[in-house]
Design an enzyme around this catalytic site. Sequence first.
Site, short mmCIF file in Angstrom:
data_model
loop_
_atom_site.label_atom_id
_atom_site.label_comp_id
_atom_site.label_asym_id
_atom_site.label_seq_id
_atom_site.Cartn_x
_atom_site.Cartn_y
_atom_site.Cartn_z
N ASN A 76 -37.14 -22.47 -45.50
CA ASN A 76 -38.35 -23.08 -44.96
C ASN A 76 -38.71 -22.37 -43.66
O ASN A 76 -38.04 -22.56 -42.64
CB ASN A 76 -38.04 -24.57 -44.72
N TRP A 77 -39.75 -21.57 -43.72
CA TRP A 77 -40.12 -20.78 -42.54
C TRP A 77 -40.82 -21.62 -41.47
O TRP A 77 -41.03 -21.15 -40.37
CB TRP A 77 -41.04 -19.62 -42.95
N LYS A 78 -41.23 -22.83 -41.83
CA LYS A 78 -41.96 -23.70 -40.89
C LYS A 78 -43.18 -22.95 -40.36
O LYS A 78 -43.77 -22.14 -41.08
CB LYS A 78 -41.02 -24.18 -39.78
N GLY A 113 -32.09 -27.57 -36.48
CA GLY A 113 -32.35 -26.66 -35.36
C GLY A 113 -31.43 -26.87 -34.17
O GLY A 113 -31.64 -26.29 -33.11
N HIS A 119 -40.83 -33.66 -44.94
CA HIS A 119 -39.92 -33.08 -43.96
C HIS A 119 -39.97 -33.94 -42.69
O HIS A 119 -41.03 -34.45 -42.32
CB HIS A 119 -40.34 -31.64 -43.65
N GLU A 140 -40.10 -33.21 -39.70
CA GLU A 140 -41.08 -32.78 -38.70
C GLU A 140 -42.47 -33.32 -39.03
O GLU A 140 -43.29 -33.53 -38.14
CB GLU A 140 -41.07 -31.24 -38.60
N SER A 189 -29.20 -26.84 -39.76
CA SER A 189 -28.30 -25.85 -39.15
C SER A 189 -27.35 -25.17 -40.14
O SER A 189 -26.20 -24.88 -39.80
CB SER A 189 -27.52 -26.49 -37.99
N GLY A 220 -33.74 -23.63 -42.47
CA GLY A 220 -34.87 -23.37 -41.59
C GLY A 220 -34.68 -22.05 -40.85
O GLY A 220 -34.93 -20.96 -41.39
N GLY A 221 -34.21 -22.14 -39.61
CA GLY A 221 -34.11 -20.97 -38.73
C GLY A 221 -33.45 -19.75 -39.37
O GLY A 221 -33.92 -18.62 -39.20
N GLU A 262 -31.53 -34.08 -44.90
CA GLU A 262 -31.55 -33.34 -43.64
C GLU A 262 -31.41 -34.31 -42.48
O GLU A 262 -32.40 -34.92 -42.06
CB GLU A 262 -32.87 -32.58 -43.51
P1 PGA Z 1 -32.65 -25.53 -39.56
O1 PGA Z 1 -33.83 -26.36 -40.26
O2 PGA Z 1 -31.91 -24.81 -40.65
O3 PGA Z 1 -33.35 -24.61 -38.60
O4 PGA Z 1 -31.76 -26.52 -38.88
C1 PGA Z 1 -33.63 -26.99 -41.49
C2 PGA Z 1 -34.91 -27.64 -41.94
O5 PGA Z 1 -35.60 -28.26 -41.12
O6 PGA Z 1 -35.28 -27.55 -43.13
#
Ligand code: PGA
Length: 253
Positions: A11-13, A174, A98, A100, A214, A235-236, A168
């Site tokens: 997930n590149w966000k 993150g 998600h 966020e 993470s 994510g990251g 998650e």
């Molecule tokens: P992260 O994000 O791997 O940067 O912790 C995961 C996500 O929000 O899907």
Amino acid sequence: MTAIKSLVAGNWKMNGLGASLEELVALRRELEARPLVEADVMVCPPATLLSRAADILAGSGIALGAQDCSPLPAGAHTGDISTEMLADAGATAIIVGHSERRIDHGETDALIDEKAQAAYRAGLTAIICVGETKTHYRAGETLDVLRGQLEGSVPEAATAETTVIAYEPVWAIGSGLTPTPEDVAEVHGFIRATLNTLLGESQSGAMRILYGGSVKPGNARALLSVANVNGALVGGASLKTSDFNGILSAYRD
Ligand code: PGA
């Protein structure tokens, strides 16, 4: 239990410009050189890159996902993007709910259920995210929160074919923090049991339940080998192919 093929989705966000598509060229090259047998791979870049990403990934076996959608099919909704449009741009899946979006945009379980149904309407897989906040975690409310989110945001029509669940923990996203493998095992077992009640065993037993928060090359093997963990939402560490490929290597010998 049915053998479930794992899925690792990146997930590149809100990250990525045209130049970032080089990462997908590199990912394709890595997977062609060292194919994964035990896991499917998906990348979810921002909507602006979907159609160019689709061209790069065509025929590679790497799936393409979007990060959000409108529940509505078309009309006067400035700035919104329908699932039909995302499918037209080359997506085969959509992340919905998600944290966020739940937190930053006040998305409710009911809206997320509608978005998942909109994904089905366009023939797309819905990756439905659930997870507790740090406050819930500290208060020992994790399982209650997850039960409520699953009951409220997984459509009755969900099948193992059309739906993926991503657990998650909000506090792990993150942050570099992760739950212990024992905690992940408990939560994923609980999610499987809750899906069983909601959807019946034939669907719940075959549905993929991803862990997210993470996930890095250094912890992927431990997290991905936990019972009832059928892959990861990353994510990251999905932004650079060197990191993402390091996570995928958890499925290589
Ligand atoms: P992260 O994000 O791997 O940067 O912790 C995961 C996500 O929000 O899907």
